[in-house]
Design a protein around this motif. Structure first.
Motif, PDB file in Angstrom:
ATOM      1  N   LEU A 180      63.114  60.497  64.720  1.00 49.06           N
ATOM      2  CA  LEU A 180      62.590  60.815  64.144  1.00 49.06           C
ATOM      3  C   LEU A 180      61.130  60.677  64.534  1.00 49.06           C
ATOM      4  CD1 LEU A 180      63.375  62.868  61.034  1.00 49.06           C
ATOM      5  CD2 LEU A 180      62.726  63.903  62.705  1.00 49.06           C
ATOM      6  N   PRO A 181      60.292  60.674  65.439  1.00 45.10           N
ATOM      7  CA  PRO A 181      59.227  59.389  65.487  1.00 45.10           C
ATOM      8  C   PRO A 181      57.673  59.019  64.364  1.00 45.10           C
ATOM      9  CG  PRO A 181      59.297  61.179  67.132  1.00 45.10           C
ATOM     10  CD  PRO A 181      60.353  61.065  66.305  1.00 45.10           C
ATOM     11  N   PRO A 182      58.212  57.721  63.672  1.00 44.68           N
ATOM     12  CA  PRO A 182      56.796  57.741  62.952  1.00 44.68           C
ATOM     13  C   PRO A 182      55.643  58.152  63.406  1.00 44.68           C
ATOM     14  CG  PRO A 182      57.717  56.052  63.145  1.00 44.68           C
ATOM     15  CD  PRO A 182      58.616  56.694  64.577  1.00 44.68           C
ATOM     16  N   CYS A 183      54.399  58.418  62.129  1.00 50.01           N
ATOM     17  CA  CYS A 183      53.103  58.896  63.129  1.00 50.01           C
ATOM     18  C   CYS A 183      52.480  57.573  62.219  1.00 50.01           C
ATOM     19  CB  CYS A 183      52.934  60.297  61.527  1.00 50.01           C
ATOM     20  SG  CYS A 183      52.473  60.070  60.254  1.00 50.01           S
ATOM     21  N   ASP A 184      51.328  57.151  61.991  1.00 50.23           N
ATOM     22  CA  ASP A 184      50.891  56.218  61.546  1.00 50.23           C
ATOM     23  C   ASP A 184      50.827  56.058  60.057  1.00 50.23           C
ATOM     24  OD1 ASP A 184      50.155  54.914  63.546  1.00 50.23           O
ATOM     25  OD2 ASP A 184      47.102  56.281  63.928  1.00 50.23           O
ATOM     26  N   LEU A 185      50.831  57.180  59.359  1.00 50.58           N
ATOM     27  CA  LEU A 185      50.540  57.133  57.711  1.00 50.58           C
ATOM     28  C   LEU A 185      51.910  56.867  57.092  1.00 50.58           C
ATOM     29  CD1 LEU A 185      48.910  60.576  56.901  1.00 50.58           C
ATOM     30  CD2 LEU A 185      47.959  58.062  56.344  1.00 50.58           C
ATOM     31  N   CYS A 186      52.699  57.285  58.431  1.00 56.21           N
ATOM     32  CA  CYS A 186      54.554  56.687  57.925  1.00 56.21           C
ATOM     33  C   CYS A 186      54.530  55.604  58.215  1.00 56.21           C
ATOM     34  CB  CYS A 186      55.183  57.702  58.918  1.00 56.21           C
ATOM     35  SG  CYS A 186      55.282  59.317  59.022  1.00 56.21           S
ATOM     36  N   ILE A 187      54.931  54.419  59.291  1.00 58.71           N
ATOM     37  CA  ILE A 187      53.642  53.342  59.619  1.00 58.71           C
ATOM     38  C   ILE A 187      53.380  52.586  58.575  1.00 58.71           C
ATOM     39  CG2 ILE A 187      53.395  51.615  60.619  1.00 58.71           C
ATOM     40  CD1 ILE A 187      53.922  53.284  63.627  1.00 58.71           C
ATOM     41  N   TRP A 188      52.054  52.901  58.601  1.00 60.29           N
ATOM     42  CA  TRP A 188      51.571  52.341  56.902  1.00 60.29           C
ATOM     43  C   TRP A 188      52.055  51.899  55.669  1.00 60.29           C
ATOM     44  CZ3 TRP A 188      46.367  55.267  57.014  1.00 60.29           C
ATOM     45  CH2 TRP A 188      45.666  55.450  58.672  1.00 60.29           C
ATOM     46  N   GLN A 189      53.315  52.865  55.490  1.00 62.98           N
ATOM     47  CA  GLN A 189      54.026  53.061  54.009  1.00 62.98           C
ATOM     48  C   GLN A 189      55.354  52.264  53.999  1.00 62.98           C
ATOM     49  OE1 GLN A 189      55.040  57.764  52.299  1.00 62.98           O
ATOM     50  NE2 GLN A 189      54.558  57.733  54.176  1.00 62.98           N
ATOM     51  N   ARG A 190      55.297  51.620  55.437  1.00 64.45           N
ATOM     52  CA  ARG A 190      56.298  50.719  55.371  1.00 64.45           C
ATOM     53  C   ARG A 190      56.155  49.605  55.260  1.00 64.45           C
ATOM     54  NH1 ARG A 190      59.336  53.389  61.466  1.00 64.45           N
ATOM     55  NH2 ARG A 190      59.723  54.759  60.511  1.00 64.45           N
ATOM     56  N   TRP A 191      54.858  49.215  55.753  1.00 65.72           N
ATOM     57  CA  TRP A 191      54.464  47.863  55.312  1.00 65.72           C
ATOM     58  C   TRP A 191      54.267  47.157  53.698  1.00 65.72           C
ATOM     59  CZ3 TRP A 191      54.173  44.052  59.341  1.00 65.72           C
ATOM     60  CH2 TRP A 191      54.335  45.444  60.600  1.00 65.72           C
ATOM     61  N   GLU A 223      41.921  66.122  55.115  1.00 67.05           N
ATOM     62  CA  GLU A 223      41.990  65.413  56.328  1.00 67.05           C
ATOM     63  C   GLU A 223      42.908  63.759  56.286  1.00 67.05           C
ATOM     64  OE1 GLU A 223      39.583  66.343  59.432  1.00 67.05           O
ATOM     65  OE2 GLU A 223      38.297  68.508  57.874  1.00 67.05           O
ATOM     66  N   GLY A 224      44.119  64.176  57.872  1.00 62.80           N
ATOM     67  CA  GLY A 224      44.217  62.761  57.380  1.00 62.80           C
ATOM     68  C   GLY A 224      43.275  61.459  58.457  1.00 62.80           C
ATOM     69  N   PRO A 225      44.025  60.647  58.940  1.00 62.23           N
ATOM     70  CA  PRO A 225      42.790  59.940  60.293  1.00 62.23           C
ATOM     71  C   PRO A 225      42.977  60.694  61.208  1.00 62.23           C
ATOM     72  CG  PRO A 225      45.670  58.991  59.741  1.00 62.23           C
ATOM     73  CD  PRO A 225      45.521  60.396  59.207  1.00 62.23           C
ATOM     74  N   THR A 226      41.713  60.833  61.715  1.00 64.04           N
ATOM     75  CA  THR A 226      41.617  61.542  63.319  1.00 64.04           C
ATOM     76  C   THR A 226      42.608  61.487  64.530  1.00 64.04           C
ATOM     77  OG1 THR A 226      40.378  59.982  64.106  1.00 64.04           O
ATOM     78  CG2 THR A 226      39.337  61.875  62.962  1.00 64.04           C
ATOM     79  N   THR A 227      43.194  60.067  64.607  1.00 66.68           N
ATOM     80  CA  THR A 227      44.398  60.253  65.788  1.00 66.68           C
ATOM     81  C   THR A 227      45.260  59.424  64.738  1.00 66.68           C
ATOM     82  OG1 THR A 227      43.824  57.589  66.356  1.00 66.68           O
ATOM     83  CG2 THR A 227      42.687  59.566  67.481  1.00 66.68           C
ATOM     84  N   CYS A 228      46.452  59.762  65.726  1.00 69.44           N
ATOM     85  CA  CYS A 228      48.345  59.220  65.014  1.00 69.44           C
ATOM     86  C   CYS A 228      48.154  58.046  64.574  1.00 69.44           C
ATOM     87  CB  CYS A 228      49.132  60.723  64.278  1.00 69.44           C
ATOM     88  SG  CYS A 228      48.966  61.140  62.725  1.00 69.44           S
ATOM     89  N   THR A 229      48.874  58.010  66.696  1.00 71.96           N
ATOM     90  CA  THR A 229      49.320  56.870  67.704  1.00 71.96           C
ATOM     91  C   THR A 229      47.744  57.038  68.893  1.00 71.96           C
ATOM     92  OG1 THR A 229      51.110  58.271  68.777  1.00 71.96           O
ATOM     93  CG2 THR A 229      51.183  56.776  66.206  1.00 71.96           C
ATOM     94  N   SER A 230      47.793  55.711  68.903  1.00 74.05           N
ATOM     95  CA  SER A 230      46.656  55.534  70.251  1.00 74.05           C
ATOM     96  C   SER A 230      47.077  53.641  70.371  1.00 74.05           C
ATOM     97  CB  SER A 230      45.578  56.101  70.199  1.00 74.05           C
ATOM     98  OG  SER A 230      44.679  55.564  69.245  1.00 74.05           O
ATOM     99  N   GLY A 231      47.210  53.587  71.481  1.00 71.94           N
ATOM    100  CA  GLY A 231      47.067  51.556  71.325  1.00 71.94           C
ATOM    101  C   GLY A 231      45.886  51.664  72.905  1.00 71.94           C
ATOM    102  N   ALA A 232      45.270  50.529  73.116  1.00 72.35           N
ATOM    103  CA  ALA A 232      44.619  50.533  74.351  1.00 72.35           C
ATOM    104  C   ALA A 232      45.174  50.618  75.917  1.00 72.35           C
ATOM    105  CB  ALA A 232      44.698  48.948  74.521  1.00 72.35           C
ATOM    106  N   VAL A 233      44.149  51.192  75.913  1.00 74.73           N
ATOM    107  CA  VAL A 233      45.033  51.748  77.570  1.00 74.73           C
ATOM    108  C   VAL A 233      44.004  50.551  79.074  1.00 74.73           C
ATOM    109  CG1 VAL A 233      45.396  54.089  79.261  1.00 74.73           C
ATOM    110  CG2 VAL A 233      44.794  53.955  76.670  1.00 74.73           C
ATOM    111  N   SER A 234      44.809  49.805  79.393  1.00 74.81           N
ATOM    112  CA  SER A 234      44.025  49.044  80.797  1.00 74.81           C
ATOM    113  C   SER A 234      45.543  48.900  81.206  1.00 74.81           C
ATOM    114  CB  SER A 234      43.290  47.528  79.844  1.00 74.81           C
ATOM    115  OG  SER A 234      44.362  46.851  79.678  1.00 74.81           O
ATOM    116  N   GLY A 235      44.361  49.068  83.278  1.00 71.74           N
ATOM    117  CA  GLY A 235      45.184  48.013  83.900  1.00 71.74           C
ATOM    118  C   GLY A 235      46.521  49.063  84.348  1.00 71.74           C
ATOM    119  N   LEU A 236      45.960  49.987  83.603  1.00 74.09           N
ATOM    120  CA  LEU A 236      47.483  51.647  84.339  1.00 74.09           C
ATOM    121  C   LEU A 236      46.923  52.618  85.231  1.00 74.09           C
ATOM    122  CD1 LEU A 236      48.994  52.839  81.283  1.00 74.09           C
ATOM    123  CD2 LEU A 236      49.462  51.036  82.966  1.00 74.09           C
ATOM    124  N   THR A 237      47.437  53.131  86.473  1.00 77.10           N
ATOM    125  CA  THR A 237      46.268  53.889  87.687  1.00 77.10           C
ATOM    126  C   THR A 237      46.994  55.173  86.364  1.00 77.10           C
ATOM    127  OG1 THR A 237      48.973  54.410  88.213  1.00 77.10           O
ATOM    128  CG2 THR A 237      47.804  52.204  89.739  1.00 77.10           C
TER     129      THR A 237
END
Length: 153
Positions: free
Chosen positions: A30-41, A88-102
């Protein structure tokens, strides 16, 4: 109860909740969403605070442990509200920088990534989601931390 025992209970409780979350992720798939990860810190912070509080006297560290537990409880309550559609929750749950990819590599990465939404319950017990259980357990741990701070007297 002694201060040392209460700190051990509180820090161990956070460690157990953190390990449980990691178990759901890596063993249960069960991969976590952002809010799940925020609860871990804050749980990680409470474990570190607990280790330090065992070595140092005073009320400050147990009070910081209580603050960490209350923080994760608050995030858990917020996450519960998102899951239940109360707000409503965050507009995005998981995203990261995208660079150097085709474009092909980017599409492959997108297709391979699990879609994890913060507003869907991945697992529940007795009608409560993991976020709800975390909020309740962390609130109980905050009370243990506060008892440890009082035991300093």
């Amino acid at each position: 109860m002694t201060r040392r025992f209460l700190i051990l209970v509180a820090a161990s409780g956070s460690a157990a909740l953190l390990l449980g979350a990691l178990g759901f992720q890596y063993i249960g798939g069960l991969p976590p969403c952002d809010l799940c990860i925020w609860q871990r810190w804050p749980h990680l912070a409470a474990v570190i605070i607990g280790g330090t509080a065992l070595a140092l006297p005073g009320r400050l560290l147990p009070l910081l442990g209580a603050l960490a537990a209350l923080t994760t409880s608050g995030v858990g309550l917020f996450h519960t509200g998102v899951e239940r559609g109360w707000w409503e929750g965050p507009t995005t749950c998981t995203s990261g920088a995208v660079s150097g990819l085709t474009p092909e590599q980017l599409m492959e990465q997108i297709m391979a990534a699990p879609l994890v939404r913060c507003d869907e319950v991945a697992w529940e017990l007795l009608g409560l989601s993991m976020a709800s259980w975390n909020a309740l357990a962390a609130l109980a741990l905050a009370l243990v931390w506060l008892a440890a701070a009082r035991a300093e007297r």
